[in-house]
Design an enzyme around this catalytic site. Sequence first.
Site, mmCIF file in Angstrom:
data_model
loop_
_atom_site.group_PDB
_atom_site.id
_atom_site.type_symbol
_atom_site.label_atom_id
_atom_site.label_comp_id
_atom_site.label_asym_id
_atom_site.label_seq_id
_atom_site.Cartn_x
_atom_site.Cartn_y
_atom_site.Cartn_z
ATOM 1 N N CYS A 199 -16.520 143.298 82.718
ATOM 2 C CA CYS A 199 -16.277 143.206 84.161
ATOM 3 C C CYS A 199 -15.111 142.315 84.558
ATOM 4 O O CYS A 199 -14.304 142.674 85.407
ATOM 5 C CB CYS A 199 -17.550 142.794 84.894
ATOM 6 N N HIS A 213 -21.280 138.816 87.448
ATOM 7 C CA HIS A 213 -20.533 140.068 87.508
ATOM 8 C C HIS A 213 -19.297 139.816 88.359
ATOM 9 O O HIS A 213 -19.380 139.150 89.395
ATOM 10 C CB HIS A 213 -21.404 141.184 88.100
ATOM 11 N N ASP A 254 -14.784 147.275 93.242
ATOM 12 C CA ASP A 254 -15.336 146.964 91.918
ATOM 13 C C ASP A 254 -14.875 148.006 90.902
ATOM 14 O O ASP A 254 -15.364 149.127 90.887
ATOM 15 C CB ASP A 254 -16.861 146.936 91.995
ATOM 16 N N GLU A 300 -31.598 136.313 107.991
ATOM 17 C CA GLU A 300 -31.640 136.997 106.698
ATOM 18 C C GLU A 300 -32.748 138.051 106.700
ATOM 19 O O GLU A 300 -32.553 139.176 106.256
ATOM 20 C CB GLU A 300 -31.885 135.971 105.587
ATOM 21 N N HIS A 309 -33.905 121.863 79.746
ATOM 22 C CA HIS A 309 -33.029 121.753 78.569
ATOM 23 C C HIS A 309 -31.798 120.936 78.925
ATOM 24 O O HIS A 309 -31.438 120.806 80.091
ATOM 25 C CB HIS A 309 -32.607 123.149 78.076
ATOM 26 N N PRO A 336 -26.529 122.112 75.577
ATOM 27 C CA PRO A 336 -26.245 121.994 74.145
ATOM 28 C C PRO A 336 -24.842 122.491 73.782
ATOM 29 O O PRO A 336 -24.260 123.315 74.479
ATOM 30 C CB PRO A 336 -27.315 122.881 73.507
#
Length: 691
Positions: free
Chosen positions: A272, A330, A353, A447, A477, A480
């Site tokens: 993309c 995207h 697109d 909305e 997490h 990393p």
Amino acid sequence: MANHKGLIVDVDLRSHENNLFHRTREIDRQRLIVRRGQPFSITLQLSDSLPPKHHVELVLNLGKRDKTGIKVQTERGAGDKWWFTHQGAQDEMLLTLHSPADAIIGQYHLGVLVMSPDGRILEKIDQKSFHLLFNPWCKDDVVYLPDESQLQEYVMNEDGVIFMGTWDYINSIPWNYGQFEDFVMDICFEVLDNSKDALKNSERDLELRSDPVYVSRMITAMVNSNGDRGVLTGRWEEPYLEGMAPHRWAGSVPILRQWSKAGARAVKYGQCWVFAGVACSVLRCLGIPTRLITNFNSAHDVDGNLSVDFLLNERLESRREKGDSSWNFHCWVESWMRRDDLPKGNDGWQVLDPTPQELSDGEFCCGPCPVTAIKEGNLGVKYDAPFVFAEVNADIVHWIIKQDGQRQKIRVDQGSVGRNISTKSVYGDFRDDVTLQYKYPEGSKKEREVYEKAGRRVTEPTNESAEPAQLQLSIKHTKPVFGTDFDVFVEVKNEGSRDAHAQLTMLAMAVTYNSLHRGECQRQTASVTVQAHKVHREVLRLHYEDYGRCVSEHHLIRVKALLEAPGENEPIMAVANIPLSMPELLVQVPGKAFLWEQVTAYMSFTNPLPVPLKGGVFTVEGAGLLSHTEIRVKGDISPGQKVSVKLSFSPVRTGVRKLLVDFDSDRLKDVKGVATVVVRKKYTPLFTGFH
């Protein structure tokens, strides 16, 4: 023709001055390239002054058509006509041509005729040609953009930044649009000439090239090669045989040049951001203000129900059915234009697109779709509004398919699609968040109204049991580094007043950015007891030797956790995407850089992996600096070894330039680096002595 000696000695298109005023000098200094709706001047050198009552006429032919062309009027006509004025002394005549603000873009051939008083052609010169582009500086052009800083970014800037990663760990790569590099403009017109519409009916296609809605739609169809002679073939997983892996491209220019050189044969491969990068280059080159957009958690809703359904089996493995999906990010582009083909309120930024996803009017293209129509839920507006609306608004629903075929809904996300919609700032390489241009704030009354208008079912929170869910599940997490071992923490919180016993399944898998599964890295199940009002924590340890085998070039691990407490709650699921950070690639260009004088770039980085890297290759390019160049590393790069290469080149254009570097190898891919280079003209004194 009369038998007198030639009157016209020379026609000077004054490319240098005109191109400067029309902001096209970066494209070419020799050829005349002008923007529509803005006058330009040419000079006729005559052998003598014109005899009384003789006059000059101008005729234009467009493209490859040699039929009688457009006659240029000698007085100011209506706005839809070409016209010219002239002023002259003895043997020189200055002609100023005015093009309409809705003229057809493309290559024009200019005929200059000397006419006798009785209308005979005495002399004709017609080997002169020029290119005409869209003009976002002209207020009568439908692509007019009134803000100069935006014009500098969205038309003139050749260096971009593309945002990637995940919505909560956004990173970026530099991209070289290079829209003013040599021959790129010619290739852009070649792209239009190869479209299905142009090949089917070139006359009609040329007439429609005055309209940026038509031109931008053709470009989104032609950047991908699905069903036509388009530029790029998409491929979403390895191996990338007989082509270049999408993450290795650093800019649009080598792609466009390769396509043109191969006689309009598709280049392999794009994903993309590559499709969007190439579309942005072509649109900016033609004069349509364009910016590249990244939508995080982008939904791909195939059946149009504004819901993306994920089916899992009892082992939490995805049932890959051709259908709905959700991508970590995207990319598409937005182009700025007035929409005279639509009701009021649809002007401004339009989504385009070029990634081939769904057919639009029988072609793999998408847009232009007004961003305002998406925000207001006006899904009847062309083009492709329902598809774009779903990309930023769909619900995500996870189902478990039991062995007896029953579906059980385990998780509904209403606010997770369309997060942190991003573009490069006009003021630098940082991120501008444009989410509020696409939708009203999550959970706001407005909305809800838009959802209802768009035909989306508004699901109110269900109130099946008054008691809130007793157990809650979350994944935590650190950030990393690729090549290291790291821990993921799964926490179960018990809000209830009695202890809970549950089965916890944790699964780590490698995925691509668009959610293709690349293999399981780690799986762990545990029976857990969580005391009332307490939190229980399980640790999932991920070793490089486990995930290194299956991780994709996007360096992304997805962790899913499923908690089943019989007789307590419905099963609950949590999902986290963990991007692994890349080592730094250092790029330095010491000293001052001057036009046409050699400079040297030094590039280095250290192998962070516990294994040697094979087949190392650096790829270098930069608009105005040098074309796409590859440097192969001899031999293997050992763990912890620093690798350094250098490259000399001579800048070809002045200004602030970006040098982009990509490193690729068997185990480590998509490592990026960038350096800014200021290229100056060398000041030469009038009297030069010895060097």
